[in-house]
Design a protein around this motif. Sequence first.
Motif, PDB file in Angstrom:
ATOM      1  N   LEU B  24       0.816  -1.219   0.000  1.00 52.40           N
ATOM      2  CA  LEU B  24       0.000   0.000   0.000  1.00 52.40           C
ATOM      3  C   LEU B  24       0.849   1.269   0.000  1.00 52.40           C
ATOM      4  O   LEU B  24       0.322   2.370  -0.075  1.00 52.40           O
ATOM      5  CB  LEU B  24      -0.930   0.012   1.222  1.00 52.40           C
ATOM      6  N   MET B  26       2.622   2.443   2.488  1.00 47.69           N
ATOM      7  CA  MET B  26       2.564   3.153   3.772  1.00 47.69           C
ATOM      8  C   MET B  26       3.900   2.995   4.496  1.00 47.69           C
ATOM      9  O   MET B  26       4.536   1.949   4.408  1.00 47.69           O
ATOM     10  CB  MET B  26       1.447   2.576   4.647  1.00 47.69           C
ATOM     11  N   GLU B  30       3.650   6.138   9.452  1.00 45.95           N
ATOM     12  CA  GLU B  30       2.238   6.415   9.179  1.00 45.95           C
ATOM     13  C   GLU B  30       1.325   5.408   9.873  1.00 45.95           C
ATOM     14  O   GLU B  30       0.297   5.768  10.453  1.00 45.95           O
ATOM     15  CB  GLU B  30       1.977   6.389   7.667  1.00 45.95           C
ATOM     16  N   VAL B  31       1.725   4.129   9.801  1.00 44.54           N
ATOM     17  CA  VAL B  31       0.913   3.086  10.420  1.00 44.54           C
ATOM     18  C   VAL B  31       0.916   3.254  11.942  1.00 44.54           C
ATOM     19  O   VAL B  31      -0.121   3.129  12.603  1.00 44.54           O
ATOM     20  CB  VAL B  31       1.438   1.689  10.022  1.00 44.54           C
ATOM     21  N   VAL B  33       1.267   5.997  13.678  1.00 45.48           N
ATOM     22  CA  VAL B  33       0.420   7.126  14.059  1.00 45.48           C
ATOM     23  C   VAL B  33      -1.062   6.759  13.960  1.00 45.48           C
ATOM     24  O   VAL B  33      -1.848   7.022  14.866  1.00 45.48           O
ATOM     25  CB  VAL B  33       0.735   8.363  13.181  1.00 45.48           C
ATOM     26  N   ALA B  34      -1.426   6.104  12.839  1.00 46.60           N
ATOM     27  CA  ALA B  34      -2.836   5.775  12.611  1.00 46.60           C
ATOM     28  C   ALA B  34      -3.364   4.815  13.673  1.00 46.60           C
ATOM     29  O   ALA B  34      -4.505   4.912  14.097  1.00 46.60           O
ATOM     30  CB  ALA B  34      -3.019   5.186  11.220  1.00 46.60           C
ATOM     31  N   LEU B  35      -2.517   3.869  14.114  1.00 43.24           N
ATOM     32  CA  LEU B  35      -2.992   2.850  15.053  1.00 43.24           C
ATOM     33  C   LEU B  35      -2.552   3.134  16.488  1.00 43.24           C
ATOM     34  O   LEU B  35      -2.687   2.300  17.366  1.00 43.24           O
ATOM     35  CB  LEU B  35      -2.518   1.463  14.613  1.00 43.24           C
ATOM     36  N   ARG B  59      -6.910  -4.532  13.864  1.00 46.18           N
ATOM     37  CA  ARG B  59      -6.818  -3.177  13.294  1.00 46.18           C
ATOM     38  C   ARG B  59      -5.858  -3.136  12.106  1.00 46.18           C
ATOM     39  O   ARG B  59      -6.115  -2.458  11.117  1.00 46.18           O
ATOM     40  CB  ARG B  59      -6.370  -2.190  14.379  1.00 46.18           C
ATOM     41  N   ARG B  62      -7.597  -4.648   9.130  1.00 40.87           N
ATOM     42  CA  ARG B  62      -8.578  -3.744   8.546  1.00 40.87           C
ATOM     43  C   ARG B  62      -7.883  -2.647   7.739  1.00 40.87           C
ATOM     44  O   ARG B  62      -8.284  -2.313   6.626  1.00 40.87           O
ATOM     45  CB  ARG B  62      -9.443  -3.122   9.637  1.00 40.87           C
ATOM     46  N   LEU B  63      -6.807  -2.106   8.308  1.00 39.57           N
ATOM     47  CA  LEU B  63      -6.068  -1.046   7.606  1.00 39.57           C
ATOM     48  C   LEU B  63      -5.520  -1.567   6.280  1.00 39.57           C
ATOM     49  O   LEU B  63      -5.572  -0.874   5.259  1.00 39.57           O
ATOM     50  CB  LEU B  63      -4.918  -0.543   8.494  1.00 39.57           C
ATOM     51  N   TYR B  64      -5.010  -2.784   6.287  1.00 39.16           N
ATOM     52  CA  TYR B  64      -4.374  -3.321   5.088  1.00 39.16           C
ATOM     53  C   TYR B  64      -5.370  -3.967   4.125  1.00 39.16           C
ATOM     54  O   TYR B  64      -4.991  -4.396   3.032  1.00 39.16           O
ATOM     55  CB  TYR B  64      -3.296  -4.343   5.467  1.00 39.16           C
ATOM     56  N   GLY B  65      -6.603  -4.096   4.544  1.00 35.11           N
ATOM     57  CA  GLY B  65      -7.608  -4.663   3.645  1.00 35.11           C
ATOM     58  C   GLY B  65      -7.424  -6.153   3.384  1.00 35.11           C
ATOM     59  O   GLY B  65      -7.674  -6.621   2.279  1.00 35.11           O
ATOM     60  N   SER B 116     -15.111   0.001   4.789  1.00 36.63           N
ATOM     61  CA  SER B 116     -14.355   0.440   5.955  1.00 36.63           C
ATOM     62  C   SER B 116     -15.117   1.499   6.738  1.00 36.63           C
ATOM     63  O   SER B 116     -14.937   1.650   7.922  1.00 36.63           O
ATOM     64  CB  SER B 116     -12.987   0.980   5.527  1.00 36.63           C
ATOM     65  N   LYS B 120     -17.427   1.299  11.172  1.00 39.68           N
ATOM     66  CA  LYS B 120     -17.195   2.192  12.310  1.00 39.68           C
ATOM     67  C   LYS B 120     -18.427   2.379  13.170  1.00 39.68           C
ATOM     68  O   LYS B 120     -19.521   2.379  12.675  1.00 39.68           O
ATOM     69  CB  LYS B 120     -16.710   3.545  11.803  1.00 39.68           C
TER      70      LYS B 120
END
Lengths: 340, 120
Positions: B24, B26, B30-31, B33-35, B59, B62-65, B116, B120
Motif C-alpha cells: 500500500l 505506507m 504512518e501506520v 500514528v494511525a494505530l 486493526r 482492517r487497515l491493510y484490507g 471500511s 465504524k
Amino acid sequence: MNLRDQLLQASKRASAVLADVGAQQRVRDSGYSRIDPVAIAEGGGVPVMVRPLDKLLGAFLNPEGSPGILVNSQRPIGMVHLTCAHELGHYFLGHETTTDEHIEYGEGASPSERAANEFAYRLLMPRWLVVHVMKQKGWSLTDLPRPEVVYQLSLRLGVSFRAMVWSLRSIKFLTLPLATQIAAHSPKALKEAVLPDRRAPAEGGDVWVLDPRDQAFIIEPRAADRFILELPNHAGAGYVWTAEEASSAGFAIKPVVVDATRHDLESGPVVVGSSATLSYELEPSAAATSTDAIQPLGLTETQPWNRGAPRDHVGLRAHYETLVEGLSRGTRQRRLQEAR
Amino acid sequence: MSTDDASTQRLEMAARLREAREYLGMSQEEVAVALELSRPAVTNIESGSRKVEAVELERLARLYGRSIEYFLRGEQPKLDAKVAFAARTLHGLSSKDLDEVARFAEFLRSSGSKGSRSKK
C-alpha cells in the motif's frame, strides 16, 4: 446509443467533471497547468493504486460496487496520467471492469474504449487549457507545426507527445496532414536536440525549455527531467544571470557553452555573437527532486561589479511530481485517517 | 504447538504484515500514528520480535484490507472468485499482471471505501 452519441456524452461528462472540481479556476488562480486525474479520482472516493506491471497500462476495477483504478508505474509520466484519466472515464461513464493494454483506440475498438479515450483527452486537454497555456507561452497557431513546441506544450499539460498532437488535431488546431507529420517525430530526438550533450535523460525523463514566460506556471517535473533556461542576453553590457541564494536553494545554473546546438532546429537565420537569448542549464539538487512542495527559483541579471539594483528578475516555480508505488497519496491518507 | 512452530508462525506473520504495508506504500511511521502504536512497535512487529495482540492484529488487518486469517496462516481469499474474475475479463495477461489485478480487486472488495466506513 450510437457511437457518435457515446463520444459526445463522454466529452460532455469530462467537461462536467472539470467544472465540478473547479479546474478552470484552479488553473487561473494557482499557476498549475495540469489537470490531475489522480486527485479527481481521490476526490470522488475512487482509490488509485500505482504498481509496476508488465504489459498492462492500467485497469478499472469495480468488484461488488467498490471501484478502483490501477496504473502502471513503469511508463512515462504522460502515459500514467492519460491511463488514469482513461480508467476514470470507465468509472464516470458507468462501464464494467476493464483492463487496458492500450488506451489509444482506433476505429475498430469497442465503443466503451473509444468513449473512455475521448473522456481522457477532454479531461486532460480541454480546449480552454490548451488555449491558456499557449497564450501564457506566447505561442500562436502558426507555432504549432513545430514539433518542439508541441512537445513543450505536452509537458505543461502533463500528457504524452503523441496524445498532445492528436488532441490538437481533434480541436482543429492542426490539420490531419500536419498532425500526421508531427506525430512521426520521436520525442527522444526532440529532447536530444535541445541538450548541449545531446543525451536524452534516462528513464524517459523529459527536457523542459524554460523562459521568463514560464513565470506564469508552477511546472511539475520529475526527478529524471532536465532543464534548459533561455534568458534575455545583455552580456554585451556586462550583465550575467545568477541564481539568488535566498530563493533557489534547490538549484544551480550554469551557462550552456554556445555552439551550433541551439540553432539547428530553428528555421530562422543564425545571428552569431549577438543572439537575443542565452541558454543555461538548470540543475536541481537531489533534495529538490524529492521535496513535495512548491520550490522557488529566483534569478537576477546583474553586472558583477555593480552592487546596485539588478536589471531584471525572473522567478520560476517547480513542484516535483513524486509518483511512488502503492496507494496514491490522497487514497493512502484517507485510509490512514479512517483507521484512527 | 511447539515453541518452534509458534516462532515460525510469528515470523511468517511478521513478513506478511510488512509486505501488506509495503504494497500500500505506507511507512511504518504512518501506520504507527494511525494505530496509536510507537514506531519501534511497528518495526518490531514486522521483524517478529514483538507479539501482536489480537486487537492490534484486527486493526492492522482492517487497515491493510486483508483478513486476519491471511496474516495468521497465509490463507488466500477464495480462489473461485479470483478465477471467475479472470475468466470474465482477462485475456492473455502475463501472470504477474493477472496477479496484480486480482490482488487489487481483492483489496477493493474487502476494504472498499464503503466497507471500511460502515464498520465504524
